[in-house]
Design an enzyme around this catalytic site. Sequence first.
Site, PDB file in Angstrom:
ATOM      1  CD  GLU A  38      -2.763  -1.259  -0.106  1.00  0.00           C
ATOM      2  OE1 GLU A  38      -2.954  -0.224  -0.787  1.00  0.00           O
ATOM      3  OE2 GLU A  38      -3.190  -2.379  -0.443  1.00  0.00           O
ATOM      4  CG  HIS A  60      -1.180   1.301  -4.420  1.00  0.00           C
ATOM      5  ND1 HIS A  60      -1.186   1.220  -5.795  1.00  0.00           N
ATOM      6  CD2 HIS A  60      -1.700   0.124  -3.978  1.00  0.00           C
ATOM      7  CE1 HIS A  60      -1.694   0.047  -6.169  1.00  0.00           C
ATOM      8  NE2 HIS A  60      -2.005  -0.639  -5.081  1.00  0.00           N
ATOM      9  CG  HIS A 108       1.908   5.510  -8.806  1.00  0.00           C
ATOM     10  ND1 HIS A 108       1.165   4.540  -9.442  1.00  0.00           N
ATOM     11  CD2 HIS A 108       2.416   6.280  -9.798  1.00  0.00           C
ATOM     12  CE1 HIS A 108       1.230   4.711 -10.754  1.00  0.00           C
ATOM     13  NE2 HIS A 108       1.974   5.769 -10.994  1.00  0.00           N
TER      14      HIS A 108
END
Length: 670
Positions: free
Chosen positions: A462, A465, A468
């Site tokens: 996670e 992510h 990102h």
Amino acid sequence: MTNPLLADWDTPFQIAPFDAISDDDFTPALDWALAAHNVEIDAIAQDGDAPTFDNVIGALEAAGRDLDKVLGVFFTVAGADSNPAREALQREFSPKLAAHFSEISANTALFARVAAVWDQRGALELTDEQSRVLMLTHRGFVRAGAALTGAQAERMKEIKGRLAVLGTEFTQNLLADERDWHMDLPETDMAGLPEFVIRTAHTAGAEVGANGAVITLSRSLIVPFLQFSTRRDLREIAYKAWTARGANGGKTDNREIAAEILKLREERAKLLGYKNFATYKLETEMAGDAESVRDLLMQVWQPAKAQAEADAWVLAQMMQQDGVNDDLQAWDWRFYSERRRQQLHDLDEAELKPYFQLDRMIEASFDCASRLFGLAFEPLDVPLYHPDCRAWNVTRGGEHIAVFIGDYFARGSKRSGAWCSAMRSQAKHPQVQTPVVINVCNFAKGDPALLSYDDARTLFHEFGHALHQMLSDVTYESVSGTSVSRDFVELPSQLYEHWLGVPEVLSTFATHAETGQPMPQVLLEKVLAAATYDMGFQTVEYVASALVDLEFHDGAAPADPMARQADILEGLGIPQAIGMRHATPHFAHVFSGDGYSSGYYSYMWSEVMDADAFAAFEEAGGAFDEDVAKALEENILSTGGSRDAAELYTAFRGRLPGVEALLKGRGLVA
């Protein structure tokens, strides 16, 4: 503005003022924001000037900022800290929002202006990102039904509205089943359970108001119970409750909802001229079509099934030696697999777990980001939506770039699973805005909170992510952060998992909860040696789910999804002691919304790339190679969806990868 959701947020980094927001604020704020957005949309559609990129596409990108604020807060708390009022609001908001966005996509005057800009694109001096945003905007309108007229256009609105209602019902039913079930665990029923499971069960009992320890349907509790409990009868009860979520009959049953969702998706695709929903959905993904997806999954299925069958035979022999005169069942697998792991790798989960403290794993994820990308994380003392949450100011070179929020513990008000979302996404248009990113997990609470190795991988996943989102450096919000092809979005997250297994990371941050001593070298080596243990089981349960999802959508919608699911699994020859990771009634990835529908395969598609991408670091001399990290950020993490996914990966690696690295990484080939 007196409504705290709409007022200017005079808070550090304009974080939502959660301490000032009540559930009563959401409806008036949403109604105001929807009306304001309508005014903005009408102004763009009715603009008397000739259509240009700026007054159409740029204006659309700038519109709806108040709506973004309201929904960013609402969907955060509705998913991570729900209550009856918020569940009622979700049921009210879902059709309202679907209708709102359907009206926008069906606005003929607006679409005419979008189409006019698209038609003159060759004569416009657009940046590469602007060209990409224009293409995505035009394509989005067409795929949403903007070209439909009359009865077809009206039917598309009805379908979207109904799907929004059904997705909300599916989610809330699943949450209700997870929240309402627990199994009391008196001391006489704790045979075989290590101390950390007993401690967690007592904490769970306090959370649900029970008088003593309980087993709940939280993965962080039920999986170790299935691994260690010597009570086969209780393992069966727990496993069946876990896999029956959404299929218990009554008002929370999801089976008819799933059937209606599949039927409506098929109708939606056919209204747009596609032969089925998979064809429609995969058109915009890297895979492109169902055959490419099926080919990848079957390349992995065959060796994974062979490995799982070989493992099943061994586990069945172990069970027979215990005097259990029965076939190996799904509630037996984890128990005997854990015992076998101890035998093969001399690795005991109870010995291992104290080394994976939640706080130390958070530190590890931050430290890797610091070494790779120069980020620093400073704790923020700000009001958040739940006492379990914590926040950090993320900086680079002393400059603020993001706020990161972590919400790590399981509770009855939180839906299951783990996810990352942006309460505010990075953008530079119409003004610069830095992201507010949140990771939500469902780890068992403890003092200290201890993770399994799989939990720690979830945390790193996670946070990949989150990187990102936080490292995004684009102009337009619609292509910011994780706004990429669904089968590309898991690349940064799955790639980041690799750093958990880097020996120097484990030796530094895997320290014992009581002694503070680092993990002994011999134990560290066992952990790494066992990294691909039981990978046949893990791969089979995942690929089975991905193939069921694909087959549901690549053809006529099944009238009875459960019967179709059974047919698909029988055709695959799935070992009887392995179930789907997500059976249809609790397959939230696919039925809570359209995000992963016909797209659950994307984790594996991305894994093909993440195995190859981490190899780039290894080939360059180490997991923290500066040049490769810079190339990763420049070509993937900072670019969002501003360029085609295949183009981005090729720019990073020089080519697209094959499946070989994935199979090797999972230990499915020599």
